[in-house]
Scaffold this motif. Sequence first.
Motif, PDB file in Angstrom:
ATOM      1  N   LEU B  38       0.871  -1.181  -0.025  1.00  0.00           N
ATOM      2  CA  LEU B  38       0.055   0.081   0.113  1.00  0.00           C
ATOM      3  C   LEU B  38       0.856   1.338  -0.047  1.00  0.00           C
ATOM      4  O   LEU B  38       1.926   1.088   0.087  1.00  0.00           O
ATOM      5  CB  LEU B  38      -0.773   0.103   1.341  1.00  0.00           C
ATOM      6  N   HIS B 195      -3.736   1.099  -4.077  1.00  0.00           N
ATOM      7  CA  HIS B 195      -4.128   2.034  -3.163  1.00  0.00           C
ATOM      8  C   HIS B 195      -5.780   1.999  -2.855  1.00  0.00           C
ATOM      9  O   HIS B 195      -6.179   2.709  -2.349  1.00  0.00           O
ATOM     10  CB  HIS B 195      -3.310   3.435  -3.229  1.00  0.00           C
ATOM     11  N   LEU B 197      -7.855   0.441  -0.813  1.00  0.00           N
ATOM     12  CA  LEU B 197      -7.713  -0.257   0.524  1.00  0.00           C
ATOM     13  C   LEU B 197      -8.637  -1.295   0.629  1.00  0.00           C
ATOM     14  O   LEU B 197      -8.449  -2.250   1.162  1.00  0.00           O
ATOM     15  CB  LEU B 197      -7.764   0.888   1.678  1.00  0.00           C
ATOM     16  N   LEU B 209       2.946  -1.116   4.509  1.00  0.00           N
ATOM     17  CA  LEU B 209       2.376   0.404   3.952  1.00  0.00           C
ATOM     18  C   LEU B 209       3.760   1.107   3.586  1.00  0.00           C
ATOM     19  O   LEU B 209       4.679   1.099   4.594  1.00  0.00           O
ATOM     20  CB  LEU B 209       1.734   1.063   5.105  1.00  0.00           C
ATOM     21  N   HIS B 211       5.677   4.294   2.652  1.00  0.00           N
ATOM     22  CA  HIS B 211       5.536   6.038   2.539  1.00  0.00           C
ATOM     23  C   HIS B 211       6.851   6.478   2.346  1.00  0.00           C
ATOM     24  O   HIS B 211       8.124   6.154   3.026  1.00  0.00           O
ATOM     25  CB  HIS B 211       4.996   6.486   4.032  1.00  0.00           C
ATOM     26  N   GLU B 301      -8.745   1.212   5.787  1.00  0.00           N
ATOM     27  CA  GLU B 301      -9.021   2.746   5.531  1.00  0.00           C
ATOM     28  C   GLU B 301      -8.669   3.859   6.693  1.00  0.00           C
ATOM     29  O   GLU B 301      -8.242   4.675   6.649  1.00  0.00           O
ATOM     30  CB  GLU B 301     -10.471   2.978   5.108  1.00  0.00           C
ATOM     31  N   TYR B 304      -4.780   3.488   7.436  1.00  0.00           N
ATOM     32  CA  TYR B 304      -4.059   4.181   6.598  1.00  0.00           C
ATOM     33  C   TYR B 304      -4.204   5.882   6.964  1.00  0.00           C
ATOM     34  O   TYR B 304      -3.335   6.620   6.999  1.00  0.00           O
ATOM     35  CB  TYR B 304      -4.908   3.938   5.086  1.00  0.00           C
TER      36      TYR B 304
END
Lengths: 326, 320
Positions: B38, B195, B197, B209, B211, B301, B304
């Motif tokens: 993700l 993406h 979710l 996840l 980032h 969701e 995230y």
Amino acid sequence: MSQHVLRRERAREGSPWTGMWAVVAKEMADNLTSARMHILELLIALTAVGAVYGAIQEIMNTISEDRFLFLKLFTEGRLPMPAFLEFLGFLVPLLAIAMSFDAINGEFNRRTMSRILAQPIYRDALLFGKFLAHLFTLALVLTAIWLLIIGLGIVRLGLPPSGEEMARLLWFLLATIFYGGIWLALAMVLSIEFRQPATAALSAIAVWLFFAVFWKMIANVLAPVISPVRYGFPEEQLRLVQTQLFLWRLSPNTLYGEIAMALLRPEIRVMGFISPVQLSGAILGTPLPLSQSLLLVWPQMTGLVAATILLFALGYVLFQRQEIRA
Amino acid sequence: MAEEYVIETRGLTKEYDGTVAVRDLNLRVRKGEVFGVLGPNGSGKTTTILMLLGLTDPTAGEMRVLGFDPMRQPLSVKARVGYLPDQVGFYDELTARENLIYIAKLNGIPRKEAYRRIDEALAQMGLADVADRPVATFSRGMRQRLGLAEILIKRPQLVILDEPTQGLDPQAAREFLDIIRDLRSHGISVLLASHLLYQVQAVCDRVGLFHKGRMVLEGTVQELARQILGGGYRVQVEAEGPREILLQALRKVPDTLSVQPVNGRVYELLAQRDVRPEAAQAVVQAGGKLLSLMLEEPNLEEIYARYFQEVEHESARAAA
């Protein structure tokens, strides 16, 4: 021992040619069925028939004896129609550019590149396969036209070509294919460098126009700058002419023109500047044997092939370094 | 490196002239699992995938895919891994079958075997009727399924899907998720970058996840919920009775983190697991009347959103 292991560790696995023939087969099928190729083939065939028809008329009007009638099919023109050789000089680049200008960026734009490269092949196979396929297509089209012209000649002139003529024509065909190879490689490099096919096509055509139309003019302006004639000595004059020739020969069009001339006009014995010394003992107008004509343009032939290889190598390096994600 | 992992990376890093796309990535995907990757756009998902396939070289770090090194043995890796790029493209003027034949040839599958597999894969993806139509006439969902058919003819051990459901209508997306489940039931490991979710949560065993080029969280949805939401299970209790007493009773329910009165008779419990039986018992023992119980499972969701909220909050604080 440890170094040996290390080297084996570092080597890439497998052959870079895996899958290349699959690419060649697919690309050739694409080329031979695409509309743009059909249009160009038609164009070339039409000009071939037109030019050769004019040449035959011209040949029939001359009464002087000639051992190399068939070669004249390519070099004779009947005004206002230029000789087929001149047509080839600009149709071959056009054909090559039309085939290759979207070879690589087309795959990116269709979003097929990452999918194809995710198959067990190296990038080498894709690039080389495409180049080979385009070269084969070019060879196929040119050979077909070549046979068409010879056939027309046999029918209209009513006599078969001699062995020497066929040998010269074969070499000429080969040179024409390599001349196309340069433009294929150039268009391919541009298709790697530019993501937009239109940009690649336009810049390829710009390069072609530059060499076909402007380069001789520019060379003629540049030559006196590089080798100025200050006092009017013969040495200076000679140097000027030589510089000019050298500049001209940087253009593939000049190289191809010289090769074609030497092969199709056996009486040509020197390319460029002729000094009186070179003519001593020569009987003007007598043809050279094929081996001597070949020797005369061997540097030009090598130049054509070398330029093709250099351009392809440049494309190869660019392509290997290219990131796959857009 | 252990056999049970189909993907294993150590300190994987990729820099594109100065900017870091992937930083010090330690990713492990077990055999037979569906792993969801993700992250927002530009967080390094696609770069990671390209490195795993040997399509781009990492700046630093090590990796193993199915036991092979993608940098040194890319052909072995690519022969065993099926890859569906985001926004997959085909040769529009060729038919579906012709497109697959080209891929089969590139894979060196013998002709007879290739034709058999192609028929099989097209049938499995529901494309048998349109096999001889040019791909130009295909809808997005059909192209996506053709992409999967292409993967199937390779008989892969690992399938990497990059945003496969993006741009699909809900029906097509649901079918696609079924296909992914089907792959897993055949023992094929799946790496799914997305993406979307809800869909990731629906099919993935574990998620990571991403980032800014790092994998900041990894685990099952429950694990992440515990880590980020401190629980993730929400139980709504509707009960009649004296508010203070009920609140006190509910607070004593084991594994419950907090209790909030929502309105009149509704209380919301935040717990680390499903505490409905205990909550019911507590209400009854406190003399209340239990009217209803509702469970909300941890939601990717929410995880995230909460994670990125926190990150923003922290970076704002750091800036100040």
